[in-house]
Design a protein around this motif. Sequence first.
Motif, PDB file in Angstrom:
ATOM      1  N   ILE A 134      -1.399  16.732   1.502  1.00 16.04           N
ATOM      2  CA  ILE A 134      -2.294  15.678   0.937  1.00 16.04           C
ATOM      3  C   ILE A 134      -3.369  15.199   2.477  1.00 16.04           C
ATOM      4  N   LEU A 138      -7.266  15.019   2.553  1.00 15.42           N
ATOM      5  CA  LEU A 138      -7.992  13.792   3.102  1.00 15.42           C
ATOM      6  C   LEU A 138      -8.965  14.359   4.068  1.00 15.42           C
ATOM      7  N   LEU A 162     -15.087   6.344   4.923  1.00 10.74           N
ATOM      8  CA  LEU A 162     -13.796   7.196   4.146  1.00 10.74           C
ATOM      9  C   LEU A 162     -12.470   7.409   5.178  1.00 10.74           C
ATOM     10  N   VAL A 165     -10.638   4.259   5.481  1.00  6.52           N
ATOM     11  CA  VAL A 165      -9.932   3.940   4.217  1.00  6.52           C
ATOM     12  C   VAL A 165      -8.672   4.837   3.980  1.00  6.52           C
ATOM     13  N   GLY A 166      -8.876   6.102   4.585  1.00  8.45           N
ATOM     14  CA  GLY A 166      -8.008   7.193   4.668  1.00  8.45           C
ATOM     15  C   GLY A 166      -6.620   6.876   5.562  1.00  8.45           C
ATOM     16  N   VAL A 168      -5.851   3.883   6.250  1.00  8.75           N
ATOM     17  CA  VAL A 168      -5.031   2.796   5.741  1.00  8.75           C
ATOM     18  C   VAL A 168      -4.100   3.314   4.767  1.00  8.75           C
ATOM     19  N   ASN A 169      -4.429   4.426   4.182  1.00  7.18           N
ATOM     20  CA  ASN A 169      -3.422   4.896   3.078  1.00  7.18           C
ATOM     21  C   ASN A 169      -2.876   5.859   3.594  1.00  7.18           C
ATOM     22  N   ILE A 172       1.005   4.715   3.707  1.00  9.09           N
ATOM     23  CA  ILE A 172       1.244   4.363   2.258  1.00  9.09           C
ATOM     24  C   ILE A 172       1.854   5.602   1.560  1.00  9.09           C
ATOM     25  N   ILE A 173       0.920   6.648   1.716  1.00  8.77           N
ATOM     26  CA  ILE A 173       1.076   8.196   1.014  1.00  8.77           C
ATOM     27  C   ILE A 173       2.468   8.776   1.722  1.00  8.77           C
ATOM     28  N   SER A 176       5.459   6.948   0.538  1.00 11.24           N
ATOM     29  CA  SER A 176       5.896   6.970  -0.956  1.00 11.24           C
ATOM     30  C   SER A 176       6.296   8.352  -1.141  1.00 11.24           C
ATOM     31  N   VAL A 177       5.923   9.335  -0.464  1.00 12.63           N
ATOM     32  CA  VAL A 177       6.305  10.714  -0.475  1.00 12.63           C
ATOM     33  C   VAL A 177       7.730  11.137   0.182  1.00 12.63           C
ATOM     34  N   TRP A 179       9.847   8.764  -0.063  1.00 18.32           N
ATOM     35  CA  TRP A 179      10.868   8.188  -0.756  1.00 18.32           C
ATOM     36  C   TRP A 179      11.026   9.047  -1.951  1.00 18.32           C
ATOM     37  N   TRP A 180       9.974   9.772  -2.366  1.00 21.77           N
ATOM     38  CA  TRP A 180      10.059  10.637  -3.538  1.00 21.77           C
ATOM     39  C   TRP A 180      10.915  11.680  -3.424  1.00 21.77           C
TER      40      TRP A 180
ATOM     41  N   ILE B 152     -14.275   2.605  -4.489  1.00 21.66           N
ATOM     42  CA  ILE B 152     -14.640   3.238  -3.083  1.00 21.66           C
ATOM     43  C   ILE B 152     -15.266   4.369  -3.028  1.00 21.66           C
ATOM     44  N   LEU B 156     -19.248   5.501  -2.302  1.00 19.63           N
ATOM     45  CA  LEU B 156     -19.624   6.360  -1.380  1.00 19.63           C
ATOM     46  C   LEU B 156     -20.291   7.513  -1.999  1.00 19.63           C
ATOM     47  N   LEU B 169     -12.221  15.029  -4.970  1.00 21.28           N
ATOM     48  CA  LEU B 169     -11.580  15.359  -3.795  1.00 21.28           C
ATOM     49  C   LEU B 169     -11.475  14.141  -2.925  1.00 21.28           C
ATOM     50  N   PRO B 173      -6.435  12.331  -3.594  1.00 25.87           N
ATOM     51  CA  PRO B 173      -5.437  12.437  -2.518  1.00 25.87           C
ATOM     52  C   PRO B 173      -4.724  10.725  -2.477  1.00 25.87           C
ATOM     53  N   LEU B 174      -5.932   9.901  -2.540  1.00 25.66           N
ATOM     54  CA  LEU B 174      -5.457   8.300  -2.396  1.00 25.66           C
ATOM     55  C   LEU B 174      -4.555   7.861  -3.698  1.00 25.66           C
ATOM     56  N   VAL B 176      -2.128   9.286  -5.023  1.00 32.69           N
ATOM     57  CA  VAL B 176      -0.635  10.004  -4.916  1.00 32.69           C
ATOM     58  C   VAL B 176       0.399   8.716  -5.003  1.00 32.69           C
ATOM     59  N   PRO B 177       0.274   7.658  -4.202  1.00 31.82           N
ATOM     60  CA  PRO B 177       1.340   6.530  -4.267  1.00 31.82           C
ATOM     61  C   PRO B 177       1.383   6.168  -5.635  1.00 31.82           C
ATOM     62  N   ILE B 180       3.265   8.404  -7.741  1.00 36.72           N
ATOM     63  CA  ILE B 180       4.793   8.352  -7.707  1.00 36.72           C
ATOM     64  C   ILE B 180       5.457   7.472  -8.159  1.00 36.72           C
ATOM     65  N   PHE B 181       4.984   6.233  -7.808  1.00 33.19           N
ATOM     66  CA  PHE B 181       5.706   5.090  -8.011  1.00 33.19           C
ATOM     67  C   PHE B 181       5.552   4.782  -9.764  1.00 33.19           C
ATOM     68  N   LEU B 205       0.896  -2.278  -4.131  1.00 34.70           N
ATOM     69  CA  LEU B 205      -0.522  -1.675  -3.829  1.00 34.70           C
ATOM     70  C   LEU B 205      -1.613  -2.575  -4.660  1.00 34.70           C
TER      71      LEU B 205
END
Lengths: 251, 226
Positions: A134, A138, A162, A165-166, A168-169, A172-173, A176-177, A179-180, B152, B156, B169, B173-174, B176-177, B180-181, B205
Amino acid sequence: MWSFFYKLASPKWFYELAGKLLPWFAIGAAMSFALGGIWGLAFSPPDYQQGDSVRIMYIHVPAAILSLSVYTFMAITAIIGLVWKIKLAHMVSANAAPIGAAFTAIALATGSLWGRPMWGTWWEWDARLTSELILLFLYFGVMALRNAIDERTTADKAAGLLAVVGVVNVPIIHYSVEWWNTLHQGSSITSLARIAKPAIHADMLWPLLLMILAFKLFFVTVLLMRTRNEVLDRERRSAWVGELLETRDGV
Amino acid sequence: MSAGLMHAFVAVLRRDLLLALRRRGDSLNPLLFFVLAVTLFPLGIGPEPQRLAEVAPGVLWVAALLATLLSLDSLFRADHEDGALEQLMLMPQPLSVLVLAKILAHWLVSGLPLLLMSPLLGVVLHLPEASFGALFLGLALGTPVLSLVGAIGAALTVGLRRGGMLLSLLVLPLYVPVLIFGAGAVAQAGMGLSYAGQLAMLGALLALSLSLAPLACAAALRVTEN
Protein backbone atom coordinates in the motif's frame (compact mmCIF):
# COMPACT_ATOMS: atom_id res chain seq x y z
CA MET A 1 21.94 30.12 11.84
CA TRP A 2 19.00 31.61 9.92
CA SER A 3 21.19 32.99 7.19
CA PHE A 4 22.35 29.44 6.60
CA PHE A 5 18.77 28.34 5.93
CA TYR A 6 18.11 31.31 3.69
CA LYS A 7 21.23 30.51 1.74
CA LEU A 8 20.27 26.85 1.55
CA ALA A 9 16.94 27.83 0.07
CA SER A 10 18.74 29.48 -2.83
CA PRO A 11 19.05 26.97 -5.68
CA LYS A 12 22.46 28.27 -6.76
CA TRP A 13 23.94 27.93 -3.30
CA PHE A 14 22.42 24.48 -2.86
CA TYR A 15 23.78 23.39 -6.22
CA GLU A 16 27.32 24.32 -5.22
CA LEU A 17 27.11 22.94 -1.69
CA ALA A 18 25.56 19.67 -2.90
CA GLY A 19 28.28 19.38 -5.50
CA LYS A 20 30.94 19.68 -2.82
CA LEU A 21 29.28 17.21 -0.45
CA LEU A 22 28.32 14.68 -3.10
CA PRO A 23 31.67 12.85 -3.42
CA TRP A 24 31.88 12.33 0.35
CA PHE A 25 28.44 10.76 0.56
CA ALA A 26 29.20 8.66 -2.51
CA ILE A 27 32.48 7.40 -1.05
CA GLY A 28 30.80 6.68 2.29
CA ALA A 29 27.99 4.78 0.59
CA ALA A 30 30.39 2.73 -1.52
CA MET A 31 32.59 1.89 1.47
CA SER A 32 29.76 0.89 3.78
CA PHE A 33 28.11 -1.09 0.99
CA ALA A 34 31.33 -2.97 0.36
CA LEU A 35 32.06 -3.57 4.03
CA GLY A 36 28.51 -4.40 5.13
CA GLY A 37 27.74 -6.37 2.00
CA ILE A 38 30.79 -8.60 2.15
CA TRP A 39 30.49 -9.02 5.91
CA GLY A 40 26.79 -9.82 5.72
CA LEU A 41 26.80 -12.02 2.64
CA ALA A 42 30.04 -13.93 3.21
CA PHE A 43 31.21 -13.80 6.83
CA SER A 44 28.18 -13.39 9.10
CA PRO A 45 26.89 -16.70 10.49
CA PRO A 46 23.90 -18.45 8.89
CA ASP A 47 20.74 -18.55 10.98
CA TYR A 48 20.16 -21.73 12.99
CA GLN A 49 16.66 -22.07 11.53
CA GLN A 50 16.72 -20.16 8.29
CA GLY A 51 20.18 -21.14 7.11
CA ASP A 52 21.80 -18.97 4.48
CA SER A 53 18.50 -17.48 3.30
CA VAL A 54 18.68 -15.16 6.32
CA ARG A 55 21.22 -13.16 4.31
CA ILE A 56 18.34 -11.62 2.33
CA MET A 57 17.84 -9.64 5.53
CA TYR A 58 20.87 -7.45 4.75
CA ILE A 59 19.01 -6.05 1.74
CA HIS A 60 15.42 -6.46 2.86
CA VAL A 61 15.55 -4.77 6.26
CA PRO A 62 17.45 -1.61 5.17
CA ALA A 63 15.18 -1.22 2.13
CA ALA A 64 12.07 -1.58 4.29
CA ILE A 65 13.36 0.90 6.88
CA LEU A 66 14.25 3.41 4.18
CA SER A 67 10.94 2.96 2.36
CA LEU A 68 9.11 4.30 5.40
CA SER A 69 11.57 6.98 6.45
CA VAL A 70 11.91 8.35 2.91
CA TYR A 71 8.14 8.80 2.82
CA THR A 72 8.31 10.74 6.08
CA PHE A 73 11.24 12.75 4.74
CA MET A 74 9.27 13.50 1.59
CA ALA A 75 6.32 14.73 3.64
CA ILE A 76 8.51 16.87 5.93
CA THR A 77 10.23 18.56 2.99
CA ALA A 78 6.80 19.07 1.42
CA ILE A 79 5.56 20.77 4.60
CA ILE A 80 8.66 23.02 4.60
CA GLY A 81 7.93 23.86 0.98
CA LEU A 82 4.26 24.54 1.61
CA VAL A 83 4.64 26.58 4.80
CA TRP A 84 7.71 28.68 3.96
CA LYS A 85 7.12 28.60 0.21
CA ILE A 86 10.62 27.33 -0.52
CA LYS A 87 10.90 26.00 -4.05
CA LEU A 88 14.01 24.01 -3.23
CA ALA A 89 12.18 21.99 -0.56
CA HIS A 90 9.61 20.99 -3.17
CA MET A 91 12.39 19.93 -5.53
CA VAL A 92 13.93 17.74 -2.83
CA SER A 93 10.53 16.29 -1.99
CA ALA A 94 9.81 15.57 -5.65
CA ASN A 95 13.09 13.75 -6.10
CA ALA A 96 12.78 11.70 -2.91
CA ALA A 97 9.58 10.06 -4.19
CA PRO A 98 10.98 7.82 -6.96
CA ILE A 99 13.90 6.74 -4.76
CA GLY A 100 11.52 5.85 -1.95
CA ALA A 101 9.30 3.95 -4.36
CA ALA A 102 12.34 2.01 -5.54
CA PHE A 103 13.26 1.09 -1.94
CA THR A 104 9.68 -0.04 -1.37
CA ALA A 105 9.79 -2.18 -4.50
CA ILE A 106 13.10 -3.71 -3.36
CA ALA A 107 11.64 -4.44 0.08
CA LEU A 108 8.63 -6.11 -1.56
CA ALA A 109 10.69 -8.16 -3.98
CA THR A 110 13.19 -9.35 -1.38
CA GLY A 111 10.34 -10.00 1.06
CA SER A 112 8.67 -12.19 -1.50
CA LEU A 113 11.95 -14.01 -2.22
CA TRP A 114 12.49 -14.51 1.48
CA GLY A 115 8.92 -15.71 1.94
CA ARG A 116 9.39 -18.54 -0.55
CA PRO A 117 11.77 -20.66 1.59
CA MET A 118 10.37 -19.46 4.94
CA TRP A 119 6.60 -19.49 4.50
CA GLY A 120 6.46 -21.69 1.38
CA THR A 121 4.79 -19.11 -0.86
CA TRP A 122 5.92 -16.24 -3.04
CA TRP A 123 3.23 -13.98 -1.74
CA GLU A 124 1.53 -14.10 1.59
CA TRP A 125 -1.03 -11.53 2.72
CA ASP A 126 1.14 -10.82 5.69
CA ALA A 127 0.56 -7.52 7.44
CA ARG A 128 3.91 -5.87 6.81
CA LEU A 129 4.21 -7.02 3.21
CA THR A 130 0.69 -5.74 2.60
CA SER A 131 1.35 -2.36 4.15
CA GLU A 132 4.56 -2.09 2.09
CA LEU A 133 2.43 -2.74 -1.00
CA ILE A 134 0.00 0.00 0.00
CA LEU A 135 2.94 2.29 0.70
CA LEU A 136 4.10 1.65 -2.87
CA PHE A 137 0.68 2.76 -4.12
CA LEU A 138 0.93 5.89 -1.97
CA TYR A 139 4.28 6.70 -3.59
CA PHE A 140 2.80 6.08 -7.04
CA GLY A 141 -0.10 8.38 -6.18
CA VAL A 142 2.20 11.28 -5.26
CA MET A 143 4.32 10.73 -8.37
CA ALA A 144 1.31 10.37 -10.68
CA LEU A 145 -0.36 13.51 -9.33
CA ARG A 146 2.84 15.50 -9.85
CA ASN A 147 3.13 14.22 -13.42
CA ALA A 148 -0.51 14.91 -14.21
CA ILE A 149 -0.32 18.63 -13.43
CA ASP A 150 1.51 20.66 -16.05
CA GLU A 151 2.12 23.82 -14.09
CA ARG A 152 5.11 23.27 -11.83
CA THR A 153 4.19 25.30 -8.76
CA THR A 154 0.68 23.80 -8.70
CA ALA A 155 2.13 20.32 -9.13
CA ASP A 156 4.56 20.96 -6.27
CA LYS A 157 1.88 22.10 -3.88
CA ALA A 158 -0.69 19.45 -4.83
CA ALA A 159 1.79 16.57 -4.59
CA GLY A 160 3.15 18.00 -1.35
CA LEU A 161 -0.33 18.17 0.14
CA LEU A 162 -1.00 14.58 -0.89
CA ALA A 163 2.26 13.50 0.72
CA VAL A 164 1.16 15.17 3.96
CA VAL A 165 -2.26 13.48 3.82
CA GLY A 166 -0.46 10.21 3.13
CA VAL A 167 1.90 10.57 6.05
CA VAL A 168 -1.04 11.05 8.43
CA ASN A 169 -2.52 7.87 7.01
CA VAL A 170 0.60 5.70 6.93
CA PRO A 171 0.48 4.78 10.65
CA ILE A 172 -3.30 4.23 10.50
CA ILE A 173 -2.93 1.94 7.50
CA HIS A 174 0.05 0.20 9.05
CA TYR A 175 -1.67 -0.61 12.33
CA SER A 176 -5.01 -1.53 10.76
CA VAL A 177 -3.27 -3.98 8.45
CA GLU A 178 -1.16 -5.28 11.34
CA TRP A 179 -4.29 -5.89 13.33
CA TRP A 180 -5.93 -7.55 10.32
CA ASN A 181 -3.32 -10.24 9.81
CA THR A 182 0.18 -10.81 11.01
CA LEU A 183 2.65 -13.60 10.45
CA HIS A 184 5.79 -11.55 10.03
CA GLN A 185 8.61 -12.13 12.44
CA GLY A 186 8.88 -9.40 15.03
CA SER A 187 11.37 -6.64 14.52
CA SER A 188 14.76 -7.36 16.04
CA ILE A 189 15.99 -3.77 16.31
CA THR A 190 13.06 -1.54 17.15
CA SER A 191 14.60 1.10 19.35
CA LEU A 192 17.85 2.32 20.79
CA ALA A 193 17.24 0.23 23.90
CA ARG A 194 16.97 -2.83 21.72
CA ILE A 195 20.17 -1.93 19.91
CA ALA A 196 21.95 -1.93 23.25
CA LYS A 197 20.50 -5.36 24.01
CA PRO A 198 19.23 -6.64 20.69
CA ALA A 199 17.28 -9.81 19.88
CA ILE A 200 19.82 -10.49 17.17
CA HIS A 201 23.40 -11.65 17.56
CA ALA A 202 26.16 -9.04 17.20
CA ASP A 203 27.71 -10.94 14.26
CA MET A 204 24.51 -10.29 12.34
CA LEU A 205 23.67 -6.93 13.88
CA TRP A 206 26.85 -5.12 12.84
CA PRO A 207 26.69 -5.94 9.13
CA LEU A 208 22.98 -5.11 9.22
CA LEU A 209 23.60 -1.70 10.79
CA LEU A 210 26.36 -1.09 8.25
CA MET A 211 23.98 -1.93 5.44
CA ILE A 212 21.34 0.43 6.87
CA LEU A 213 23.99 3.17 6.95
CA ALA A 214 24.98 2.28 3.39
CA PHE A 215 21.37 2.55 2.19
CA LYS A 216 20.98 5.91 3.91
CA LEU A 217 24.18 7.32 2.41
CA PHE A 218 23.15 5.93 -0.96
CA PHE A 219 19.80 7.67 -0.62
CA VAL A 220 21.46 11.00 0.16
CA THR A 221 23.89 10.57 -2.74
CA VAL A 222 21.20 9.81 -5.30
CA LEU A 223 18.90 12.49 -3.87
CA LEU A 224 21.62 15.17 -4.18
CA MET A 225 22.41 14.08 -7.74
CA ARG A 226 18.77 14.13 -8.80
CA THR A 227 18.03 17.43 -7.09
CA ARG A 228 21.09 19.05 -8.69
CA ASN A 229 19.75 18.03 -12.07
CA GLU A 230 16.33 19.38 -11.24
CA VAL A 231 17.82 22.68 -10.04
CA LEU A 232 19.62 23.06 -13.37
CA ASP A 233 16.47 22.17 -15.27
CA ARG A 234 14.22 24.59 -13.41
CA GLU A 235 16.76 27.40 -13.35
CA ARG A 236 17.89 26.94 -16.91
CA ARG A 237 16.84 30.45 -17.84
CA SER A 238 18.76 32.10 -15.02
CA ALA A 239 22.11 33.80 -15.47
CA TRP A 240 24.17 31.55 -13.21
CA VAL A 241 23.19 28.38 -15.07
CA GLY A 242 24.10 30.06 -18.32
CA GLU A 243 27.52 30.98 -16.93
CA LEU A 244 27.97 27.45 -15.63
CA LEU A 245 27.23 26.02 -19.03
CA GLU A 246 29.66 28.39 -20.71
CA THR A 247 32.54 27.51 -18.42
CA ARG A 248 32.08 23.82 -19.15
CA ASP A 249 32.67 22.82 -22.74
CA GLY A 250 30.53 20.20 -24.31
CA VAL A 251 27.83 20.23 -21.68
CA MET B 1 -20.62 28.66 14.94
CA SER B 2 -21.82 32.18 14.23
CA ALA B 3 -25.18 32.78 12.58
CA GLY B 4 -23.63 33.89 9.28
CA LEU B 5 -21.48 30.80 9.03
CA MET B 6 -24.40 28.52 9.86
CA HIS B 7 -26.46 30.30 7.25
CA ALA B 8 -23.80 29.86 4.58
CA PHE B 9 -23.38 26.19 5.53
CA VAL B 10 -27.10 25.53 5.14
CA ALA B 11 -27.24 27.51 1.90
CA VAL B 12 -24.44 25.47 0.31
CA LEU B 13 -26.01 22.25 1.56
CA ARG B 14 -29.42 23.21 0.17
CA ARG B 15 -27.96 24.26 -3.15
CA ASP B 16 -26.09 20.97 -3.62
CA LEU B 17 -29.08 18.86 -2.61
CA LEU B 18 -31.30 20.82 -4.97
CA LEU B 19 -28.83 20.32 -7.81
CA ALA B 20 -28.71 16.60 -7.06
CA LEU B 21 -32.50 16.48 -7.09
CA ARG B 22 -32.58 18.19 -10.48
CA ARG B 23 -30.07 15.70 -11.88
CA ARG B 24 -31.74 12.64 -10.44
CA GLY B 25 -30.27 10.28 -13.04
CA ASP B 26 -26.68 11.17 -12.21
CA SER B 27 -27.32 11.01 -8.50
CA LEU B 28 -28.68 7.48 -8.70
CA ASN B 29 -25.70 6.11 -10.64
CA PRO B 30 -23.56 5.17 -7.61
CA LEU B 31 -26.47 3.24 -6.11
CA LEU B 32 -27.07 1.39 -9.38
CA PHE B 33 -23.37 0.60 -9.59
CA PHE B 34 -23.44 -0.74 -6.03
CA VAL B 35 -26.35 -3.08 -6.80
CA LEU B 36 -24.87 -4.18 -10.12
CA ALA B 37 -21.42 -4.87 -8.73
CA VAL B 38 -22.86 -6.98 -5.91
CA THR B 39 -25.03 -8.86 -8.41
CA LEU B 40 -21.96 -9.81 -10.43
CA PHE B 41 -20.36 -11.74 -7.58
CA PRO B 42 -22.83 -14.63 -7.35
CA LEU B 43 -22.55 -14.94 -11.14
CA GLY B 44 -18.79 -15.04 -10.88
CA ILE B 45 -18.24 -17.33 -7.92
CA GLY B 46 -21.36 -19.52 -8.00
CA PRO B 47 -24.73 -19.44 -6.26
CA GLU B 48 -24.00 -21.66 -3.21
CA PRO B 49 -25.45 -19.81 -0.19
CA GLN B 50 -22.65 -20.85 2.13
CA ARG B 51 -19.88 -19.56 -0.08
CA LEU B 52 -21.77 -16.32 -0.73
CA ALA B 53 -22.31 -15.78 2.98
CA GLU B 54 -18.59 -16.23 3.52
CA VAL B 55 -17.53 -13.55 1.04
CA ALA B 56 -20.54 -11.25 1.59
CA PRO B 57 -18.88 -8.83 4.09
CA GLY B 58 -15.94 -8.18 1.79
CA VAL B 59 -18.06 -7.99 -1.34
CA LEU B 60 -20.52 -5.51 0.15
CA TRP B 61 -17.79 -3.27 1.52
CA VAL B 62 -15.63 -3.33 -1.61
CA ALA B 63 -18.68 -2.56 -3.73
CA ALA B 64 -19.59 0.35 -1.43
CA LEU B 65 -16.00 1.60 -1.65
CA LEU B 66 -15.98 1.53 -5.45
CA ALA B 67 -19.45 3.08 -5.71
CA THR B 68 -18.31 5.99 -3.53
CA LEU B 69 -15.15 6.33 -5.60
CA LEU B 70 -17.21 6.60 -8.79
CA SER B 71 -19.37 9.33 -7.31
CA LEU B 72 -16.40 11.44 -6.14
CA ASP B 73 -15.47 12.76 -9.55
CA SER B 74 -18.68 14.78 -9.70
CA LEU B 75 -18.16 16.33 -6.26
CA PHE B 76 -16.35 19.46 -7.48
CA ARG B 77 -16.26 19.03 -11.26
CA ALA B 78 -19.48 20.81 -12.23
CA ASP B 79 -18.77 23.64 -9.82
CA HIS B 80 -15.27 23.94 -11.22
CA GLU B 81 -16.52 24.11 -14.78
CA ASP B 82 -19.19 26.75 -14.24
CA GLY B 83 -17.08 28.84 -11.87
CA ALA B 84 -19.22 28.29 -8.78
CA LEU B 85 -16.20 26.90 -6.98
CA GLU B 86 -14.33 30.18 -7.38
CA GLN B 87 -17.30 32.07 -5.98
CA LEU B 88 -17.32 29.67 -3.05
CA MET B 89 -13.66 30.43 -2.40
CA LEU B 90 -14.30 34.17 -2.51
CA MET B 91 -16.93 33.99 0.22
CA PRO B 92 -15.93 35.52 3.57
CA GLN B 93 -16.74 32.29 5.43
CA PRO B 94 -13.90 29.75 5.88
CA LEU B 95 -13.72 27.49 2.86
CA SER B 96 -13.34 24.35 4.97
CA VAL B 97 -16.82 24.80 6.48
CA LEU B 98 -18.39 25.33 3.05
CA VAL B 99 -16.53 22.30 1.74
CA LEU B 100 -17.89 20.31 4.65
CA ALA B 101 -21.40 21.27 3.55
CA LYS B 102 -20.65 20.02 0.06
CA ILE B 103 -19.26 16.76 1.44
CA LEU B 104 -22.33 16.32 3.64
CA ALA B 105 -24.56 16.83 0.61
CA HIS B 106 -22.46 14.31 -1.32
CA TRP B 107 -22.85 11.76 1.45
CA LEU B 108 -26.61 12.33 1.68
CA VAL B 109 -26.93 11.79 -2.06
CA SER B 110 -24.49 8.92 -2.62
CA GLY B 111 -23.59 7.39 0.76
CA LEU B 112 -26.98 7.29 2.44
CA PRO B 113 -28.73 5.37 -0.40
CA LEU B 114 -25.94 2.75 -0.25
CA LEU B 115 -26.50 2.44 3.48
CA LEU B 116 -30.26 2.00 3.04
CA MET B 117 -29.81 -0.50 0.22
CA SER B 118 -27.21 -2.61 2.00
CA PRO B 119 -29.57 -4.81 4.12
CA LEU B 120 -31.39 -5.87 0.95
CA LEU B 121 -28.13 -6.84 -0.71
CA GLY B 122 -27.15 -8.64 2.48
CA VAL B 123 -30.27 -10.77 2.13
CA VAL B 124 -29.43 -11.51 -1.49
CA LEU B 125 -25.95 -12.66 -0.49
CA HIS B 126 -27.28 -14.85 2.36
CA LEU B 127 -25.51 -12.80 4.98
CA PRO B 128 -26.08 -14.41 8.42
CA GLU B 129 -28.81 -12.65 10.36
CA ALA B 130 -26.46 -11.70 13.17
CA SER B 131 -24.33 -9.64 10.76
CA PHE B 132 -26.96 -7.16 9.63
CA GLY B 133 -26.53 -4.84 12.58
CA ALA B 134 -22.77 -4.72 12.09
CA LEU B 135 -23.17 -4.11 8.36
CA PHE B 136 -25.61 -1.25 8.85
CA LEU B 137 -23.78 0.43 11.71
CA GLY B 138 -20.41 -0.07 10.02
CA LEU B 139 -21.61 1.52 6.79
CA ALA B 140 -23.28 4.33 8.75
CA LEU B 141 -19.92 5.19 10.36
CA GLY B 142 -17.74 4.24 7.39
CA THR B 143 -19.38 5.81 4.33
CA PRO B 144 -19.02 9.39 5.69
CA VAL B 145 -15.29 8.66 6.10
CA LEU B 146 -15.18 7.53 2.48
CA SER B 147 -16.82 10.78 1.37
CA LEU B 148 -14.56 12.93 3.55
CA VAL B 149 -11.27 11.29 2.57
CA GLY B 150 -12.36 10.98 -1.05
CA ALA B 151 -13.13 14.69 -1.18
CA ILE B 152 -9.41 15.45 -0.66
CA GLY B 153 -8.59 13.35 -3.72
CA ALA B 154 -11.41 14.96 -5.69
CA ALA B 155 -10.12 18.43 -4.74
CA LEU B 156 -6.58 17.55 -5.81
CA THR B 157 -7.66 16.28 -9.23
CA VAL B 158 -10.45 18.76 -9.95
CA GLY B 159 -8.89 20.63 -12.85
CA LEU B 160 -7.31 17.63 -14.57
CA ARG B 161 -8.47 16.17 -17.84
CA ARG B 162 -8.10 12.53 -16.92
CA GLY B 163 -8.78 12.88 -13.23
CA GLY B 164 -10.84 9.71 -12.86
CA MET B 165 -8.12 7.08 -13.04
CA LEU B 166 -5.74 9.21 -11.01
CA LEU B 167 -8.42 9.73 -8.36
CA SER B 168 -8.68 5.99 -7.73
CA LEU B 169 -4.91 5.73 -7.34
CA LEU B 170 -4.90 8.59 -4.85
CA VAL B 171 -7.92 7.57 -2.82
CA LEU B 172 -8.12 3.77 -2.72
CA PRO B 173 -4.97 3.24 -0.61
CA LEU B 174 -6.40 5.67 1.93
CA TYR B 175 -9.62 3.61 2.10
CA VAL B 176 -7.80 0.50 3.33
CA PRO B 177 -8.39 1.03 7.09
CA VAL B 178 -12.12 1.67 6.57
CA LEU B 179 -12.40 -1.51 4.52
CA ILE B 180 -10.53 -3.57 7.09
CA PHE B 181 -12.58 -2.42 10.06
CA GLY B 182 -15.90 -2.32 8.20
CA ALA B 183 -15.69 -5.77 6.64
CA GLY B 184 -14.04 -7.06 9.83
CA ALA B 185 -17.02 -5.97 11.93
CA VAL B 186 -19.46 -7.79 9.64
CA ALA B 187 -17.36 -10.95 9.65
CA GLN B 188 -16.94 -10.88 13.45
CA ALA B 189 -20.68 -10.46 13.93
CA GLY B 190 -21.32 -13.40 11.61
CA MET B 191 -19.26 -15.60 13.91
CA GLY B 192 -21.26 -14.41 16.90
CA LEU B 193 -18.38 -12.34 18.31
CA SER B 194 -18.46 -8.80 19.59
CA TYR B 195 -17.75 -6.19 16.93
CA ALA B 196 -17.69 -3.16 19.23
CA GLY B 197 -13.92 -2.74 18.72
CA GLN B 198 -14.21 -2.37 14.96
CA LEU B 199 -17.09 0.06 15.28
CA ALA B 200 -15.08 2.10 17.77
CA MET B 201 -12.19 2.24 15.30
CA LEU B 202 -14.56 3.33 12.53
CA GLY B 203 -15.92 5.99 14.85
CA ALA B 204 -12.39 7.17 15.59
CA LEU B 205 -11.63 7.33 11.87
CA LEU B 206 -14.82 9.34 11.38
CA ALA B 207 -13.87 11.80 14.12
CA LEU B 208 -10.37 12.19 12.69
CA SER B 209 -11.48 12.68 9.09
CA LEU B 210 -14.34 14.95 10.10
CA SER B 211 -11.91 17.29 11.83
CA LEU B 212 -8.99 17.16 9.38
CA ALA B 213 -10.36 16.30 5.93
CA PRO B 214 -12.28 19.57 5.35
CA LEU B 215 -9.11 21.54 6.14
CA ALA B 216 -7.00 19.43 3.78
CA CYS B 217 -9.74 19.61 1.17
CA ALA B 218 -9.95 23.41 1.36
CA ALA B 219 -6.15 23.67 1.10
CA ALA B 220 -6.19 21.36 -1.92
CA LEU B 221 -8.86 23.44 -3.64
CA ARG B 222 -6.84 26.61 -3.06
CA VAL B 223 -3.87 24.92 -4.75
CA THR B 224 -5.62 23.43 -7.75
CA GLU B 225 -8.12 26.21 -8.31
CA ASN B 226 -5.52 29.01 -8.26
